[in-house]
Each structure stands twice: as structure tokens, then as C-alpha cells.
Design an enzyme around this catalytic site. Structure first.
Site, PDB file in Angstrom:
ATOM      1  N   CYS A  24      -0.654   2.258  -3.945  1.00  0.00           N
ATOM      2  CA  CYS A  24      -1.191   3.142  -4.562  1.00  0.00           C
ATOM      3  C   CYS A  24      -0.878   4.719  -3.955  1.00  0.00           C
ATOM      4  CB  CYS A  24      -2.465   3.517  -3.929  1.00  0.00           C
ATOM      5  SG  CYS A  24      -3.766   2.126  -3.988  1.00  0.00           S
ATOM      6  N   HIS A  57       1.001  -1.170   0.285  1.00  0.00           N
ATOM      7  CA  HIS A  57       0.591   0.023  -0.053  1.00  0.00           C
ATOM      8  C   HIS A  57       0.909   1.446   0.404  1.00  0.00           C
ATOM      9  CE1 HIS A  57      -3.732  -2.088   0.738  1.00  0.00           C
ATOM     10  NE2 HIS A  57      -3.006  -2.757   1.835  1.00  0.00           N
TER      11      HIS A  57
END
Length: 320
Positions: free
Chosen positions: A258, A210
Site C-alpha cells: 500500500c 505493507h
């Protein structure tokens, strides 16, 4: 006849063909069922040198007649067009045979290697990074996959499949893969000291986790505990100041994470009166209200669509 064509170029084929190309041709002919396992093993195991392997292969195929010879010529053209051209081979179809369509490229699940002639040409070029046999044996890559986070809601299900595929690709390119799983933000320091970096010709760094705009998250990340690794640190740890062993060598960085929380697309309409319907990609396509909106006139486009940005310096640095 194709077998006579092979006989005509036999000497030059033996001289110019590489061992790698011989193996590729054997695989092709085995797949065509023109050779069996015993014959392919015989070419490779009963001959000590490359030239003897080449003689054995071309003579074996010639003795099988026109069809086998034509197939070998076709495979040679596909595998190494330059050598095929240098040999001056021709392979006209027999009467009634439909020629194979040209320029058709099928998808492959395995790595398709370049031709030997192209490879050797590029290795000698001054316009590409230097590659040696020693550097090929010393290639090394770092693969970091964060799947299991302290906050179970952040678990990246399926990340193990991405890791498997990436490792397969890197190994097929000749890289030793240094793997790490479920790491905190402290890891790149040790990789910069890997003993093979001195001899390698290039490096891959792949991080899957992430993240947000300028950081990748470690597995302990939460709102209270900012377990973050700044992307810029990669350039610092592997740059010339802290890792001189990698100076003048390509360093390919791949980050699957992301870079923010908002969607990257906007919902637009072809209508002249409504260029943008919504910049919230979570919004469903609007219902057709009273005929004012036509469903097939609405679509998603990327927010940065059609931009090309050329900057005069890298981030945080002055233009010289």
C-alpha cells in the site's frame, strides 16, 4: 502433399533450425500424439549435433505422412514465423478439412518464449541493452516477502502464494532468486554486494509487504516502532554511486505494498447533477431513494484515471 514440402526444404531446415526450436517442435508433436516418448528421446539422445537432430526429426515426421508433416509445418509457423517464411513453406488443407482459425492466442500458465530469430535479431541491435551468454548465466534477482509481522493483525495471509508465483516467473526468465522472508528494514545493503552483479545483464528487485506513500514496512513496524524502509533507498543502494557493477544495466523494481490508507477509487454517477456521489470507497452503493438515483448509473472509478504525467526530473533532483 506436406511431406513433400518438408523434403523440399530439408537442407535449409537442417542448416537454420536451432536446438531450442527442435525441442519445442518435439514437445508439440508429442502433445499431438504424432510422436511418442521413445521417438522424441531418440531424436535428442541418439544424435550428438544439432544438424543430426534436425535431420532425424524432419525425416521421422516425413515418414509418418501428410498429417504429421502438416502439423509440423503449422507448429513451425507458430513457433518461428520468420524461419517458416524463409523456408517458403506452404501447407494447404486437405479436401474437407476446416482450416484452423488464424490469430487466436490462448492463455498459458507457462512462460511462452520468443522465437529464436527475433531473439538473435534483438541481441545484435545497438538499440537494446547488451546480453551475452555469460550475463544470462549470471542473472540475479532479489525477492523479499514480509508475511508474519510482530503485530499479528498485520499478517499478510496468502503472501506465500504470491512469493511462489513470483519466484517461478523469475526463475523461468533465467534469474537466480535471492529470497528473504519477514525482514526488518535493513537488507538491501548486502544484496548490492552480490558477486553476480558484476556479470549480470539486469536485476529484478521485488518487495512484498505493507507500506505507505514513500516507505515499505519491516515486520517489526508499529505505531511506536517505525520499522520503515524508504523506497528511495533502493535507487541509492543500486545506483552508480554505491553499486557501480549495475551501471548501464536495467534494474526492474516491483513493489507490492500500500502507498497510503485511503482507497484509490471514487463513487460517481452518470447523473448530470451529481458527478461524484462519494470519495469514500468503503461506502456501499446508495439505496434507490424515491427514484432519484439509478443503481446502474453509479460506478467506481480510479481517482487518477486518465492522467499522464511527464516530469522533467526524478524526485528531489533539480532539472538540469
Amino acid at each position: 502433399m506436406a511431406d513433400k514440402e518438408l523434403a523440399r526444404v530439408r537442407g535449409r531446415f537442417v542448416e537454420k533450425v536451432s536446438k531450442a526450436l527442435i525441442k519445442q517442435l518435439l514437445d508439440d508433436l508429442l502433445e499431438d500424439r504424432l510422436l511418442n516418448d521413445g521417438e522424441t528421446d531418440s531424436v535428442l539422445e541418439d544424435n550428438t549435433g544439432k544438424a543430426d537432430m534436425a535431420r532425424c526429426l524432419i525425416d521421422m515426421v516425413r515418414r509418418k505422412g501428410d498429417r504429421a508433416s502438416r502439423k509440423m509445418i503449422q507448429h513451425l509457423e507458430n513457433r518461428d514465423p520468420t524461419l517458416h517464411s524463409e523456408l517458403g513453406l506452404t501447407c494447404k488443407p486437405t479436401p474437407g478439412e476446416i482450416p484452423a482459425p488464424q490469430n487466436q492466442h490462448a492463455w498459458s500458465n507457462s512462460l511462452v518464449t520468443t522465437t529464436d530469430s527475433f531473439w538473435n535479431e534483438k541481441r545484435k541491435s545497438k538499440d537494446v541493452y547488451a546480453v551475452s551468454d555469460e550475463s544470462l548465466r549470471s542473472r540475479v534477482a532479489l525477492l523479499i516477502t514480509n508475511r508474519n509481522f510482530a503485530n499479528e493483525r498485520l499478517t499478510r495471509k496468502g503472501a506465500e502464494k504470491d512469493e511462489e508465483n513470483m519466484e517461478k516467473l523469475l526463475r523461468s526468465l533465467g534469474y537466480e532468486v535471492v529470497k528473504h522472508n519477514d525482514l526488518t528494514a535493513q537488507v538491501l545493503h548486502t544484496f548490492a554486494e552480490h558477486p553476480k552483479l558484476r556479470d549480470t545483464d539486469s536485476v529484478f528487485v521485488v518487495i512484498m509487504s505493507h507500506g505507505k506513500r514513500e516507505c515499505v514496512f519491516g515486520v517489526n513496524h508499529s505505531e511506536e516502532n517505525k520499522d520503515e524502509f524508504p523506497v528511495d533507498n533502493i535507487y541509492r543502494h543500486l545506483g552508480p554511486q554505491e553499486c557501480p557493477a549495475l551501471m548501464n544495466k536495467p534494474k526492474i523494481i516491483i513493489i507490492q505494498a500500500c502507498r497510503g490508507e485511503t482507497g484509490g477509487s471514487v463513487l460517481v454517477s452518470d447523473s448530470a447533477s451529481a458527478k461524484v456521489v462519494s470519495d469514500d470507497v468503503s461506502q456501499q452503493l446508495p439505496a434507490n431513494g424515491g427514484g432519484k438515483i439509478v443503481d446502474d448509473a453509479i460506478r467506481y472509478v480510479h481517482k487518477e484515471k486518465d492522467f499522464i504525467s511527464l516530469l522533467s526530473s526524478t524526485p528531489a533532483h533539480a532539472t538540469c
